[in-house]
Structures are given as C-alpha cells and as structure tokens.
Design a protein around this motif. Structure first.
Motif, mmCIF file in Angstrom:
data_model
loop_
_atom_site.group_PDB
_atom_site.id
_atom_site.type_symbol
_atom_site.label_atom_id
_atom_site.label_comp_id
_atom_site.label_asym_id
_atom_site.label_seq_id
_atom_site.Cartn_x
_atom_site.Cartn_y
_atom_site.Cartn_z
ATOM 1 N N ALA A 1 -1.614 -15.142 27.408
ATOM 2 C CA ALA A 1 -1.194 -15.026 26.001
ATOM 3 C C ALA A 1 -2.335 -14.506 25.144
ATOM 4 O O ALA A 1 -2.140 -13.625 24.304
ATOM 5 C CB ALA A 1 -0.702 -16.378 25.489
ATOM 6 N N LEU A 2 -3.532 -15.034 25.361
ATOM 7 C CA LEU A 2 -4.684 -14.569 24.597
ATOM 8 C C LEU A 2 -5.010 -13.117 24.923
ATOM 9 O O LEU A 2 -5.313 -12.328 24.020
ATOM 10 C CB LEU A 2 -5.899 -15.452 24.869
ATOM 11 C CG LEU A 2 -7.166 -15.078 24.112
ATOM 12 C CD1 LEU A 2 -6.959 -15.238 22.609
ATOM 13 C CD2 LEU A 2 -8.329 -15.925 24.575
ATOM 14 N N ALA A 3 -4.932 -12.759 26.189
ATOM 15 C CA ALA A 3 -5.218 -11.374 26.580
ATOM 16 C C ALA A 3 -4.218 -10.412 25.941
ATOM 17 O O ALA A 3 -4.606 -9.343 25.460
ATOM 18 C CB ALA A 3 -5.182 -11.244 28.098
ATOM 19 N N ILE B 1 0.466 -10.166 11.266
ATOM 20 C CA ILE B 1 1.796 -10.157 11.881
ATOM 21 C C ILE B 1 1.675 -10.331 13.384
ATOM 22 O O ILE B 1 2.413 -11.108 13.996
ATOM 23 C CB ILE B 1 2.556 -8.857 11.519
ATOM 24 C CG1 ILE B 1 2.865 -8.841 10.024
ATOM 25 C CG2 ILE B 1 3.823 -8.716 12.338
ATOM 26 C CD1 ILE B 1 3.381 -7.520 9.512
ATOM 27 N N ILE B 2 0.730 -9.632 14.000
ATOM 28 C CA ILE B 2 0.529 -9.759 15.443
ATOM 29 C C ILE B 2 0.079 -11.176 15.793
ATOM 30 O O ILE B 2 0.575 -11.763 16.752
ATOM 31 C CB ILE B 2 -0.487 -8.711 15.949
ATOM 32 C CG1 ILE B 2 0.119 -7.314 15.848
ATOM 33 C CG2 ILE B 2 -0.900 -9.001 17.383
ATOM 34 C CD1 ILE B 2 -0.863 -6.210 16.119
ATOM 35 N N TYR B 3 -0.843 -11.736 15.007
ATOM 36 C CA TYR B 3 -1.277 -13.113 15.259
ATOM 37 C C TYR B 3 -0.106 -14.081 15.162
ATOM 38 O O TYR B 3 0.053 -14.974 15.984
ATOM 39 C CB TYR B 3 -2.351 -13.536 14.248
ATOM 40 C CG TYR B 3 -3.741 -13.093 14.598
ATOM 41 C CD1 TYR B 3 -4.361 -13.518 15.759
ATOM 42 C CD2 TYR B 3 -4.450 -12.256 13.756
ATOM 43 C CE1 TYR B 3 -5.646 -13.117 16.070
ATOM 44 C CE2 TYR B 3 -5.740 -11.848 14.054
ATOM 45 C CZ TYR B 3 -6.324 -12.285 15.214
ATOM 46 O OH TYR B 3 -7.585 -11.894 15.530
ATOM 47 N N THR B 4 0.733 -13.901 14.164
ATOM 48 C CA THR B 4 1.859 -14.815 13.948
ATOM 49 C C THR B 4 2.924 -14.653 15.017
ATOM 50 O O THR B 4 3.415 -15.636 15.574
ATOM 51 C CB THR B 4 2.472 -14.574 12.562
ATOM 52 O OG1 THR B 4 1.454 -14.730 11.574
ATOM 53 C CG2 THR B 4 3.597 -15.535 12.285
ATOM 54 N N LEU B 5 3.315 -13.414 15.310
ATOM 55 C CA LEU B 5 4.394 -13.185 16.266
ATOM 56 C C LEU B 5 4.001 -13.509 17.701
ATOM 57 O O LEU B 5 4.870 -13.691 18.541
ATOM 58 C CB LEU B 5 4.882 -11.737 16.179
ATOM 59 C CG LEU B 5 5.579 -11.353 14.876
ATOM 60 C CD1 LEU B 5 5.984 -9.885 14.915
ATOM 61 C CD2 LEU B 5 6.773 -12.230 14.610
ATOM 62 N N VAL C 1 6.551 -19.250 17.383
ATOM 63 C CA VAL C 1 7.355 -18.174 16.805
ATOM 64 C C VAL C 1 8.143 -17.457 17.897
ATOM 65 O O VAL C 1 9.308 -17.097 17.704
ATOM 66 C CB VAL C 1 6.457 -17.194 16.014
ATOM 67 C CG1 VAL C 1 7.246 -15.989 15.535
ATOM 68 C CG2 VAL C 1 5.815 -17.904 14.836
ATOM 69 N N GLN C 2 7.539 -17.252 19.052
ATOM 70 C CA GLN C 2 8.254 -16.608 20.146
ATOM 71 C C GLN C 2 9.438 -17.439 20.594
ATOM 72 O O GLN C 2 10.492 -16.899 20.934
ATOM 73 C CB GLN C 2 7.318 -16.340 21.320
ATOM 74 C CG GLN C 2 6.354 -15.214 21.061
ATOM 75 C CD GLN C 2 5.440 -14.949 22.235
ATOM 76 O OE1 GLN C 2 5.518 -15.615 23.265
ATOM 77 N NE2 GLN C 2 4.564 -13.978 22.089
ATOM 78 N N GLY C 3 9.280 -18.766 20.599
ATOM 79 C CA GLY C 3 10.388 -19.638 20.958
ATOM 80 C C GLY C 3 11.546 -19.533 19.990
ATOM 81 O O GLY C 3 12.712 -19.681 20.368
ATOM 82 N N ILE C 4 11.265 -19.258 18.735
ATOM 83 C CA ILE C 4 12.311 -19.090 17.721
ATOM 84 C C ILE C 4 12.930 -17.698 17.811
ATOM 85 O O ILE C 4 14.146 -17.534 17.705
ATOM 86 C CB ILE C 4 11.728 -19.333 16.315
ATOM 87 C CG1 ILE C 4 11.313 -20.797 16.166
ATOM 88 C CG2 ILE C 4 12.721 -18.948 15.229
ATOM 89 C CD1 ILE C 4 10.491 -21.077 14.930
ATOM 90 N N LEU C 5 12.090 -16.680 18.002
ATOM 91 C CA LEU C 5 12.574 -15.300 17.942
ATOM 92 C C LEU C 5 13.300 -14.828 19.195
ATOM 93 O O LEU C 5 14.235 -14.031 19.098
ATOM 94 C CB LEU C 5 11.410 -14.350 17.657
ATOM 95 C CG LEU C 5 10.828 -14.397 16.255
ATOM 96 C CD1 LEU C 5 9.684 -13.406 16.129
ATOM 97 C CD2 LEU C 5 11.883 -14.108 15.210
ATOM 98 N N ARG C 6 12.879 -15.273 20.367
ATOM 99 C CA ARG C 6 13.490 -14.785 21.612
ATOM 100 C C ARG C 6 14.997 -14.992 21.670
ATOM 101 O O ARG C 6 15.729 -14.046 21.962
ATOM 102 C CB ARG C 6 12.819 -15.407 22.825
ATOM 103 C CG ARG C 6 11.566 -14.676 23.206
ATOM 104 C CD ARG C 6 11.070 -15.088 24.582
ATOM 105 N NE ARG C 6 9.864 -14.359 24.881
ATOM 106 C CZ ARG C 6 8.736 -14.919 25.276
ATOM 107 N NH1 ARG C 6 8.674 -16.219 25.423
ATOM 108 N NH2 ARG C 6 7.684 -14.183 25.521
#
Length: 143
Positions: A42-44, A98-102, A107-112
């Motif tokens: 995820a960090l990479a 935006i990149i940090y947040t998304l 946030v990924q759990g909400i958006l997917r």
C-alpha cells in the motif's frame, strides 16, 4: 522529491521489519507474510503515484530548465513558463492530498463497493443500448 519519498519508504520498511521480529517464530512468519506485506504494498503504491504525479507536473519546468542550460540561445515561447507555473503546478498540489486520501484503506473500503455498482450500471447500460430491436424485428446498433 524522489529521494525524500524513497527515504520515507525505506524508513517504513525498516521499522516494519523490526516490529515483525518480536514474538515467536511462527508469529513472526505469520505477521511478516500478512500485515507488513500489505502495508508495504500500500505504501509503495501510494509513493509511486505521488512520485508519478510530481514528475508529470514538474517535467515541463525541468525540461525547459535543462534546455535553457544546454542551449545558450534557447528562450521559451512567450510566457510559457509562467503559464505552466500558474496552471500545471497547482494541479500537482491539488492531486497530492487526493492521492493520500484515496489510497487509505478506510476510503478504499467505502469506494470499492460503490465503484462496482457504478461499473455494473455502466456495463448494463452499454449492453442494453448496443442492440435494440424495433417492432418489425430490425436490429439497430447504437454504439
């Protein structure tokens, strides 16, 4: 900038390895495979996209700077550097948060799930519009 992000990645990697060494051998192996690997990936990804957007936004400025140093008679057309500084560099500043947040797991759990629903609607729309028949049996293609 790239050096700073690589340093962030290396510091995170080394600290997660130190944390993974605590516990029994079996616990260490299990943690190493799961949690730290996911965090590192995820960090990479996050660092990769931040570096990519930084490079894309700064590349015109860098190219003009190198070209002006290499060619003594090079002068950019009109106010091109000013236009790039006014319009392109703020895009970089706006994209980083935006990149940090998304890229956070929350946030990924909400958006997917929402993106899956949206993509299913788009696919069903295009599949139903692809072929439609009139009352006489003629097939019309819309796309």
């Amino acid at each position: 900038m790239t050096v700073a992000y690589v340093a962030i990645f290396l510091k995170s990697y080394l600290s997660s390895r130190q944390l993974a060494k605590k516990g029994t051998r079996r616990e260490v192996q299990a943690r190493k495979k799961n949690a730290s690997a996911r965090r590192e990936r995820a960090l990479a990804k996050r660092v990769f996209f931040i570096i990519l957007t930084d490079c894309a936004c700064w590349m015109p400025i860098i190219v003009m700077g190198i070209r002006s140093l290499a060619e003594k008679d090079y002068s950019p057309r009109g106010d091109l550097p000013a236009w790039i500084a006014v319009f392109v560099l703020p895009i970089n500043s706006a994209l980083n948060p935006i990149i940090y947040t998304l890229s956070t797991p929350q946030v990924q759990g909400i958006l997917r799930p929402k993106l899956r629903i949206l993509m299913n609607h788009v696919r069903s729309f295009f599949s139903c519009c692809k072929k439609q028949q009139d009352h006489q049996g003629k097939v019309y293609r819309f796309l």
